[in-house]
Design an enzyme around this catalytic site. Structure first.
Site, PDB file in Angstrom:
ATOM      1  N   SER A 180       6.785  -1.152  15.450  1.00  0.00           N
ATOM      2  CA  SER A 180       6.800  -0.173  16.528  1.00  0.00           C
ATOM      3  C   SER A 180       8.075   0.659  16.392  1.00  0.00           C
ATOM      4  CB  SER A 180       6.712  -0.873  17.887  1.00  0.00           C
ATOM      5  OG  SER A 180       6.726   0.041  18.948  1.00  0.00           O
ATOM      6  N   TYR A 225       4.022  10.622  19.440  1.00  0.00           N
ATOM      7  CA  TYR A 225       4.514   9.438  18.733  1.00  0.00           C
ATOM      8  C   TYR A 225       4.757   8.297  19.727  1.00  0.00           C
ATOM      9  CZ  TYR A 225       7.487   6.681  15.567  1.00  0.00           C
ATOM     10  OH  TYR A 225       8.032   5.682  14.796  1.00  0.00           O
ATOM     11  N   THR A 263      16.260   6.591   6.792  1.00  0.00           N
ATOM     12  CA  THR A 263      15.000   6.737   6.080  1.00  0.00           C
ATOM     13  C   THR A 263      14.573   8.206   6.114  1.00  0.00           C
ATOM     14  OG1 THR A 263      13.551   6.457   8.000  1.00  0.00           O
ATOM     15  CG2 THR A 263      14.330   4.443   6.893  1.00  0.00           C
ATOM     16  N   THR A 271       0.816  -1.211   0.000  1.00  0.00           N
ATOM     17  CA  THR A 271       0.000   0.000   0.000  1.00  0.00           C
ATOM     18  C   THR A 271       0.852   1.265   0.000  1.00  0.00           C
ATOM     19  OG1 THR A 271      -0.291   0.552   2.365  1.00  0.00           O
ATOM     20  CG2 THR A 271      -1.570  -1.315   1.484  1.00  0.00           C
ATOM     21  N   LYS A 288       3.053   4.504  19.911  1.00  0.00           N
ATOM     22  CA  LYS A 288       3.820   3.258  19.845  1.00  0.00           C
ATOM     23  C   LYS A 288       3.660   2.429  21.123  1.00  0.00           C
ATOM     24  CE  LYS A 288       5.523   3.704  15.711  1.00  0.00           C
ATOM     25  NZ  LYS A 288       5.040   2.820  14.615  1.00  0.00           N
TER      26      LYS A 288
END
Length: 279
Positions: A134, A148, A183, A32, A152
């Site tokens: 996670s 955040y 990333t 996705t 998590k």
């Protein structure tokens, strides 16, 4: 054995690396993305193995459609990987109710929804594997990442309960806790609309560190994350919580030591409140 995967958040980073590795291993995947056509090159490189689905995990209808597509194209789902995510940066006082809800929709409600939607399929086929991505922030807190971290922590709590509930049906649950990976997480981090200068010294150094992740060659590589996920899914047994990256083990070992010290201090505090025997 060919496995059928549904992986969210595959536009870049960990999700793209995992979808690429899955297809490269000969498995089939519904991958996705929120951007139509973002996975065209991946699908072209692996004809018949990669199906793109446009999904924003905050949208219940799009999540349902992705699961239905997996059933239509692949015949079912053997592995669900809840990887889609984003980050909100801001101190607790800076984050509004609406911003918090939006963060939790992505990090908790979306994965919960998708797990709920694939569980009937997995129960009917006699097994499956739900993998929830996670973070170190699922077990330790960082300044500026309160929303955040809350998401998590909630994801890990849900996963632990789900593991116990689904085990009798042959369904496994794994929580991945990545350390630092090169990333776009840091560069795509969204700041709270309201920033309070008084918190700058407490939170800004964390923001600088996060913004520099994408091109930091000293961090873990997404390809290594993908390889570890494939190993975990193929293994006969794997721990519920699986840190990914050597730095993750270092951080979590430090956190466990701190937690043990805090528990000992709390025990001493509690004992001090109990009156001793009277003469």
């Amino acid at each position: 054995m060919t496995r059928r995967w549904l992986i969210t958040g595959c536009s870049s980073g960990l999700g793209l690396a995992l979808a690429t590795a899955v297809a490269g291993a000969g498995d089939e995947v519904v991958a996705t993305t929120r951007r139509p056509g973002a996975l065209a090159a991946l699908a072209a490189a692996h004809p018949g193995r990669v199906t793109e689905a446009v999904v924003d995990v905050r949208d219940a209808g799009q999540c349902r459609a992705a699961v239905d597509l997996a059933v239509e194209r692949l015949g079912g789902v053997d592995v669900l990987v809840n990887n889609a995510g984003n980050g909100l940066f801001g101190a607790v006082e800076e984050v509004t109710d609406e911003e918090l809800r939006e963060q939790l929709e992505v990090l908790v409600v979306g994965p919960w929804r998708l797990a709920r939607q694939v569980l009937p399929l997995m129960r009917a086929q006699g097994g499956g594997h739900i993998v929830n991505v996670s973070s170190l922030a699922g077990r330790m807190a960082f300044p500026g990442l309160a929303a955040y971290t809350a998401g998590k922590y909630a994801l890990e709590g849900m996963s632990q309960a789900l593991a116990a509930e689904a085990r009798p049906f042959g369904i496994r649950v794994t929580v991945l806790e990545p350390g630092g990976f090169s990333t776009r997480y840091g560069t795509s981090l969204v700041e709270a609309a309201t920033r309070i200068p008084a918190y700058a010294d407490a939170v800004d150094p964390m923001m600088v560190q996060l913004r520099g992740m994408e091109h930091n060659g000293e961090l873990n590589r997404p390809e290594d994350f993908a390889a570890q996920v494939l190993r975990a899914v193929a293994a006969e047994a794997v721990p519920l919580r699986l840190p990914v990256g050597e730095d993750a083990f270092g951080f979590l070992a430090f956190e466990q030591t701190a937690a043990a010290q805090e528990l000992a201090a709390a025990r001493e505090f509690a004992r001090a409140a109990v009156p001793g025997p009277r003469p």
